[in-house]
Motif scaffolding. Structure first.
Motif, PDB file in Angstrom:
ATOM      1  N   VAL A   3       0.828  -1.208   0.000  1.00 46.78           N
ATOM      2  CA  VAL A   3       0.000   0.000   0.000  1.00 46.78           C
ATOM      3  C   VAL A   3       0.861   1.256   0.000  1.00 46.78           C
ATOM      4  O   VAL A   3       0.543   2.258  -0.656  1.00 46.78           O
ATOM      5  N   LEU A   4       1.973   1.228   0.738  1.00 48.70           N
ATOM      6  CA  LEU A   4       2.847   2.401   0.814  1.00 48.70           C
ATOM      7  C   LEU A   4       3.723   2.562  -0.424  1.00 48.70           C
ATOM      8  O   LEU A   4       4.389   3.591  -0.567  1.00 48.70           O
ATOM      9  N   ARG A   5       3.770   1.552  -1.290  1.00 55.63           N
ATOM     10  CA  ARG A   5       4.575   1.588  -2.517  1.00 55.63           C
ATOM     11  C   ARG A   5       6.035   1.939  -2.213  1.00 55.63           C
ATOM     12  O   ARG A   5       6.638   2.825  -2.830  1.00 55.63           O
ATOM     13  N   ILE A   6       6.567   1.209  -1.265  1.00 53.56           N
ATOM     14  CA  ILE A   6       7.939   1.464  -0.806  1.00 53.56           C
ATOM     15  C   ILE A   6       8.940   1.252  -1.939  1.00 53.56           C
ATOM     16  O   ILE A   6       9.913   2.000  -2.075  1.00 53.56           O
ATOM     17  N   ASP A   7       8.706   0.240  -2.763  1.00 55.68           N
ATOM     18  CA  ASP A   7       9.669  -0.048  -3.834  1.00 55.68           C
ATOM     19  C   ASP A   7       9.731   1.053  -4.884  1.00 55.68           C
ATOM     20  O   ASP A   7      10.676   1.095  -5.687  1.00 55.68           O
ATOM     21  N   ASP A   8       8.763   1.945  -4.891  1.00 54.45           N
ATOM     22  CA  ASP A   8       8.859   3.098  -5.793  1.00 54.45           C
ATOM     23  C   ASP A   8      10.022   4.001  -5.408  1.00 54.45           C
ATOM     24  O   ASP A   8      10.471   4.814  -6.221  1.00 54.45           O
TER      25      ASP A   8
END
Length: 383
Positions: A3-8
């Motif tokens: 949900v936090l899209r950390i890998d972005d």
């Protein structure tokens, strides 16, 4: 499901590492690891050259055939490796973050040239002999001794719970001397040096775990690591390995979470998928939060490490937080899967058992809590 899209927040190179390692484990490890776990085997000699070819062995080190990649890239690799199995990540950690780092950081040029290129390629394997049968959390009180005999050293003692011990071509052995704790490189065929594997494990079964026994083992003067004296040497290597766990445990937790989400969408009860019930959604939401918080912590610590400003206390924070989060996720995922959660048809019970070991190796939960307690209060509770 991130949900936090950390890998972005990863760079293109870091995402390339992620995708490369993920593809490798999905093709070469995931289909086979339940069987390895059940049988208590790990094809280390088969996998090591493949891992070396991908540049994963000592990938954070510079020169000598090592990839020289960023700390975050190494962390991402550890995450993807442990998503397959903690035993796989443990092998890579012991090879690169413990054995190779000890030689790279504290070894002579001759030692580096002799061992590091072959270890980076997976042609030679290493292990790290620090823990003893009754000296796990207090390595400064180790009983293994090294004494001078002319220009040679004579080593006596035993090491326990050593990953890769019986398959290693060289052991990094730490011993007490009249000059303090020193490290020695002991090739596997040295007379008096023997190993024995530890069996009947219920955790880290897809991993080689051994005892090392040294009985009047004679090594030349140039077997000693010249740059390491005192506990700072082995503890510096342990910080490298603990950093890998900060990321790796998240991979194990993610694997359990993904299995739980997929199962909740398809398993029907009372006429609808169990994922439609509020209590199941609450469990999945807390898993998402736990892994998101751990992922942000890992990325922050990785960036600090790449800047050269990370501290051992910060790594302790990350190791403690990530493993606890992953273990909580695994236990919750097991309840979502019900009886299916205890079979090797799904990865959950395997990861859950493995994480029980990850919780205590490279520093127990209690050791990391007291490390943080000292950082907070300035008071040492260890002694």
């Amino acid at each position: 499901m991130d949900v936090l899209r950390i890998d972005d927040r990863l760079t293109d190179e870091e995402r390339m590492v992620r995708d490369t390692v993920r593809t490798f484990v999905m093709e070469r490890v995931v289909p086979h690891v339940p069987e390895w776990f059940e049988d208590g085997t790990f094809p280390v000699r088969e996998l090591a050259p493949e891992l070396g070819k991908l540049g994963l062995l000592g990938m954070h080190l510079e020169g000598y055939g090592c990839a020289g990649m960023s700390a975050v890239a190494y962390g991402v690799a550890c995450r993807e490796l442990e998503a397959a199995d903690s035993g796989l990540r443990s092998f890579v950690s012991v090879q690169g973050s413990l054995s190779m780092t000890a030689i790279h950081r504290y070894g002579s040029e001759e030692q580096k040239e002799r061992w590091l290129p072959r270890m980076a390629a997976g042609e030679a394997l290493g292990c790290f002999g620090l823990t003893e049968p009754d000296r796990g959390s207090d390595p400064g009180d180790m009983l293994t001794r090294a004494r001078r005999d002319g220009s040679d050293w004579i080593l006596n003692g035993a090491k326990m719970w050593i990953t890769n011990g019986s398959v290693a071509d060289v052991a990094v052995v730490w011993a007490q001397t009249d000059e303090g704790i020193r490290g020695f490189l002991v090739p596997k065929d040295t007379p008096g040096f023997t190993t024995g594997d530890i069996h009947r494990k219920m955790s880290l079964r897809a991993s080689v775990t051994s005892e090392l026994v040294l009985e009047d083992v004679r090594v030349p003067a140039d077997a000693m690591l010249p740059g390491a004296q005192g506990l700072r040497g082995p503890l510096g290597c342990l910080s490298e390995a603990r950093y890998g766990i900060v990321w790796g445990a998240i991979g194990a937790g993610r694997s359990c979470y993904e299995a739980a989400v997929a199962y909740a969408k398809t398993r029907e009860q009372f006429g609808r998928p169990i994922g439609a019930f509020q209590l199941t959604q609450e469990k999945l939401a807390w898993m998402e939060v736990a892994l998101g918080q751990a992922g942000l912590t890992a990325l922050h610590i990785g960036r600090l490490k790449d800047e050269g400003s990370v501290t051992p206390q910060q790594i302790s924070f990350g190791k403690l937080a990530s493993v606890r989060a992953a273990l909580d996720v695994a236990r919750q995922a097991r309840t979502v899967l019900g009886a299916n959660g205890i079979t090797l048809e799904y990865p959950v019970i395997r990861h859950m058992n493995n994480l029980e070991s990850v919780l205590t190796y490279e520093g127990t939960q209690e050791v990391h809590l007291l490390t943080l307690g000292k950082a907070v209060t300035g008071l040492d509770a260890f002694r």
